[in-house]
Design an enzyme around this catalytic site. Structure first.
Site, PDB file in Angstrom:
ATOM      1  N   CYS A  47       0.807  -1.217   0.000  1.00  0.00           N
ATOM      2  CA  CYS A  47       0.000   0.000   0.000  1.00  0.00           C
ATOM      3  C   CYS A  47       0.843   1.271   0.000  1.00  0.00           C
ATOM      4  O   CYS A  47       0.339   2.343  -0.326  1.00  0.00           O
ATOM      5  CB  CYS A  47      -0.946   0.000   1.196  1.00  0.00           C
ATOM      6  SG  CYS A  47      -0.118  -0.149   2.777  1.00  0.00           S
ATOM      7  N   ASN A  48       2.118   1.187   0.344  1.00  0.00           N
ATOM      8  CA  ASN A  48       2.955   2.387   0.356  1.00  0.00           C
ATOM      9  C   ASN A  48       4.283   2.172  -0.358  1.00  0.00           C
ATOM     10  O   ASN A  48       5.225   2.936  -0.159  1.00  0.00           O
ATOM     11  CB  ASN A  48       3.237   2.828   1.799  1.00  0.00           C
ATOM     12  CG  ASN A  48       2.065   3.582   2.379  1.00  0.00           C
ATOM     13  OD1 ASN A  48       1.763   4.697   1.992  1.00  0.00           O
ATOM     14  ND2 ASN A  48       1.360   2.938   3.293  1.00  0.00           N
ATOM     15  N   SER A 111       8.880   1.010   6.647  1.00  0.00           N
ATOM     16  CA  SER A 111       7.436   1.158   6.526  1.00  0.00           C
ATOM     17  C   SER A 111       6.961   2.491   7.072  1.00  0.00           C
ATOM     18  O   SER A 111       7.676   3.169   7.822  1.00  0.00           O
ATOM     19  CB  SER A 111       6.730   0.028   7.286  1.00  0.00           C
ATOM     20  OG  SER A 111       7.063  -1.235   6.749  1.00  0.00           O
ATOM     21  N   GLU A 116       5.981  -2.481  11.525  1.00  0.00           N
ATOM     22  CA  GLU A 116       4.743  -3.175  11.179  1.00  0.00           C
ATOM     23  C   GLU A 116       5.084  -4.538  10.579  1.00  0.00           C
ATOM     24  O   GLU A 116       6.060  -4.699   9.862  1.00  0.00           O
ATOM     25  CB  GLU A 116       3.893  -2.331  10.226  1.00  0.00           C
ATOM     26  CG  GLU A 116       4.528  -2.015   8.894  1.00  0.00           C
ATOM     27  CD  GLU A 116       4.065  -2.927   7.777  1.00  0.00           C
ATOM     28  OE1 GLU A 116       3.279  -3.848   8.074  1.00  0.00           O
ATOM     29  OE2 GLU A 116       4.502  -2.732   6.645  1.00  0.00           O
ATOM     30  N   GLU A 118       3.110  -6.717   8.604  1.00  0.00           N
ATOM     31  CA  GLU A 118       2.503  -7.236   7.381  1.00  0.00           C
ATOM     32  C   GLU A 118       3.480  -7.331   6.215  1.00  0.00           C
ATOM     33  O   GLU A 118       3.366  -8.201   5.361  1.00  0.00           O
ATOM     34  CB  GLU A 118       1.323  -6.348   6.956  1.00  0.00           C
ATOM     35  CG  GLU A 118       0.102  -6.450   7.841  1.00  0.00           C
ATOM     36  CD  GLU A 118       0.129  -5.437   8.976  1.00  0.00           C
ATOM     37  OE1 GLU A 118       1.194  -4.790   9.164  1.00  0.00           O
ATOM     38  OE2 GLU A 118      -0.883  -5.295   9.680  1.00  0.00           O
ATOM     39  N   THR A 192     -11.496  -9.331   1.855  1.00  0.00           N
ATOM     40  CA  THR A 192     -11.114 -10.501   2.657  1.00  0.00           C
ATOM     41  C   THR A 192      -9.639 -10.839   2.445  1.00  0.00           C
ATOM     42  O   THR A 192      -9.202 -11.930   2.795  1.00  0.00           O
ATOM     43  CB  THR A 192     -11.978 -11.713   2.257  1.00  0.00           C
ATOM     44  OG1 THR A 192     -11.835 -11.946   0.838  1.00  0.00           O
ATOM     45  CG2 THR A 192     -13.434 -11.478   2.585  1.00  0.00           C
ATOM     46  N   GLY A 193      -8.879  -9.917   1.875  1.00  0.00           N
ATOM     47  CA  GLY A 193      -7.480 -10.193   1.558  1.00  0.00           C
ATOM     48  C   GLY A 193      -6.509  -9.570   2.531  1.00  0.00           C
ATOM     49  O   GLY A 193      -6.724  -9.560   3.741  1.00  0.00           O
ATOM     50  N   ARG A 194      -5.421  -8.993   1.975  1.00  0.00           N
ATOM     51  CA  ARG A 194      -4.281  -8.411   2.692  1.00  0.00           C
ATOM     52  C   ARG A 194      -4.478  -8.146   4.177  1.00  0.00           C
ATOM     53  O   ARG A 194      -3.872  -8.763   5.025  1.00  0.00           O
ATOM     54  CB  ARG A 194      -3.888  -7.100   2.018  1.00  0.00           C
ATOM     55  CG  ARG A 194      -3.189  -7.266   0.686  1.00  0.00           C
ATOM     56  CD  ARG A 194      -2.837  -5.912   0.115  1.00  0.00           C
ATOM     57  NE  ARG A 194      -2.205  -6.032  -1.194  1.00  0.00           N
ATOM     58  CZ  ARG A 194      -1.973  -4.992  -1.986  1.00  0.00           C
ATOM     59  NH1 ARG A 194      -2.326  -3.786  -1.605  1.00  0.00           N
ATOM     60  NH2 ARG A 194      -1.398  -5.152  -3.154  1.00  0.00           N
ATOM     61  N   ALA A 196      -7.571  -7.922   5.936  1.00  0.00           N
ATOM     62  CA  ALA A 196      -8.892  -8.197   6.508  1.00  0.00           C
ATOM     63  C   ALA A 196      -8.808  -8.890   7.867  1.00  0.00           C
ATOM     64  O   ALA A 196      -9.468  -8.483   8.835  1.00  0.00           O
ATOM     65  CB  ALA A 196      -9.717  -9.028   5.539  1.00  0.00           C
TER      66      ALA A 196
END
Length: 452
Positions: A47-48, A111, A116, A118, A192-194, A196
């Site tokens: 996302c970044n 990040s 983080e 993820e 429902t992915g990354r 969720a």
């Protein structure tokens, strides 16, 4: 040579990241097809962050710039971002700087929210995708496997994992100023992915009980059953979106899942539902005109964690809607936890040094093989000569082979010492001067640099 082309929240506009993210699925295959020297490519898109890790197979002394420019042109063609914009935006990391950069990224040190967790999974899945697409290479495999090992080491040996907060939890912290009672709030989770699962866990930690899920890909029912929440079907999406106090989006859809039109449709439907309910006759009620129902007031917060964006910014044109997107979250990212971060960076640096040491030793492998082949060819010729003169014996052959092993011991040690000190040329020059062996030199890795 290893190369990384990197665009992130630190050096790129959000719009550019969004376009690169949309093109990420096909990017690695396009890159490896654009230049014959590019033997592998792995794309990490979060996302970044958008990063392309490349394995460039060029002889020593050949400039890597034609291949790099070809890769940038391929990214431009797939993402619809001008090549000149990419050259001004992308950070170029090459040689020894690549493992250090990737290890820091996979450990959460680069990040928005330092530490983080993820990102480690996203790096791992990027390797799996490259394997599936056939774009990885042995050196990229080794690089990414070592990155996963390093991120686990950082997590287990430092306090960074507990000091850092995930992007999801940070967004909920920012939302707390608008959510007075999590238990009473109606929450709609889109995707429902990354993120969720992590989002649902973070919501429950805050006391949220009334959570529903919708998936553009049709996986809502399965996700809802496995997590003990209710699923929303397509026909009910507009109503549920309008009814929710908090909407959190985290889908990989390449289009807006929520926009002003969807919320407007849902609000209109809710108004009709309320009007229909008021129009129903009530038994045993006094005959008196009922007051006209007051217009419903909506107070909604939407958190958009999607990349590309899941929510059209036009939702803020509706009364009562506030939007919290990745750009806003990035502004509020916390400062690093200094002690834990310092420890983590030292672990990353050591892992990068170890990776580079192995790589540099491998870069001298052709020279070592050439020397051993040269010496053993001489040995075998001498043994054959002795045999032809009937002067051969097992003891003589064993003595000769032992002597060759002793003589090669020091050159083998020196190859590792010179490789680790960066003196590759001394070894190649020595072989050529002493034995007349001309060996093609592998590329010497170098430090990181900015864009071409």
């Amino acid at each position: 040579m290893l190369i990384c082309l990197s665009a992130s929240h630190k050096n790129s506009h959000f719009d550019v990241l969004e376009k690169l993210s949309l093109a990420s699925a096909a990017a690695a295959q396009q890159i490896t097809a654009c230049h014959s020297a590019l033997s592998g490519a792995i794309v990490v898109a979060t996302c970044n962050r958008f990063e392309a890790y490349l394995d460039l197979d060029e002889p020593f002394g050949v400039s890597p710039m034609p291949a790099i420019h070809a890769a940038i042109d391929a990214l431009s063609a797939t993402s619809d971002v001008a090549a000149e914009t990419l050259r001004d935006t992308l950070q170029l990391v090459h040689g020894n700087g690549v493992p250090h950069h990737l290890f820091a990224v996979s450990s959460g040190l680069e990040s928005v929210v330092v530490g983080e967790g993820e990102i480690a999974g996203q790096v791992r899945r990027s390797l799996e995708q490259a394997r599936s697409d056939g774009t990885t290479s042995p050196e990229l495999e080794r690089l990414f496997q070592r990155a996963s090992q390093t991120s686990r080491g950082v997590k287990n040996q430092t306090g960074l994992g507990t000091a850092g907060r995930s992007l999801v939890r940070l967004s909920l912290e920012l939302a707390s100023s608008r959510v007075s009672d999590w238990a009473a709030s109606r929450v709609l989770l889109l995707g429902t992915g990354r993120y969720a699962g992590a989002t649902l866990a973070a919501l429950r930690d805050r006391g949220a009980e009334n959570v529903r899920v919708y998936s553009p890909s049709g996986r809502a029912v399965k996700f809802a059953e496995s997590h003990g929440i209710a699923a929303v079907v397509e026909a009910d999406l507009a109503r549920e979106a309008a009814r929710a106090d908090l909407i959190i989006t985290c889908t990989t859809a390449d289009h807006f899942v929520v926009d002003a039109a969807l919320l407007g449709t849902g609000r209109h439907a809710l108004g009709q539902d309320a009007a229909a309910a008021d129009a129903q006759p009530l038994k045993l009620c006094p005959i008196a005109p009922s007051p006209a129902p007051a217009e419903t007031t909506f107070h909604q917060l939407i958190i958009d964690l999607g990349m590309p964006r899941n929510v059209d910014p036009d939702v803020t044109q509706l009364a009562g809607v506030a939007l919290l997107d990745l750009e806003t979250i990035r502004i509020h990212a916390p400062l690093e936890a200094l002690n834990a971060t310092s420890e983590a960076r030292e672990l990353v640096s050591q892992a990068a040094r170890d990776f580079t040491a192995v790589s540099t030793e491998q870069s001298l492998a052709p020279a070592v093989v050439a020397l051993r082949s040269h010496v053993f060819d001489i040995l075998e010729a001498e043994i054959e000569r002795v045999r032809s003169r009937n002067e051969h014996s097992a003891q003589t052959e064993a003595a000769l082979r032992h002597l060759v092993g002793v003589l090669l011991h020091t050159p083998m040690l020196r190859s590792r010492e010179l490789a680790r000190s960066g003196e590759h040329d001394a070894y190649f020059d020595g072989l050529e001067a002493l034995f007349g062996l001309k060996v093609e030199r592998a590329d010497a890795s170098g430090p990181s640099a900015r864009t071409p």
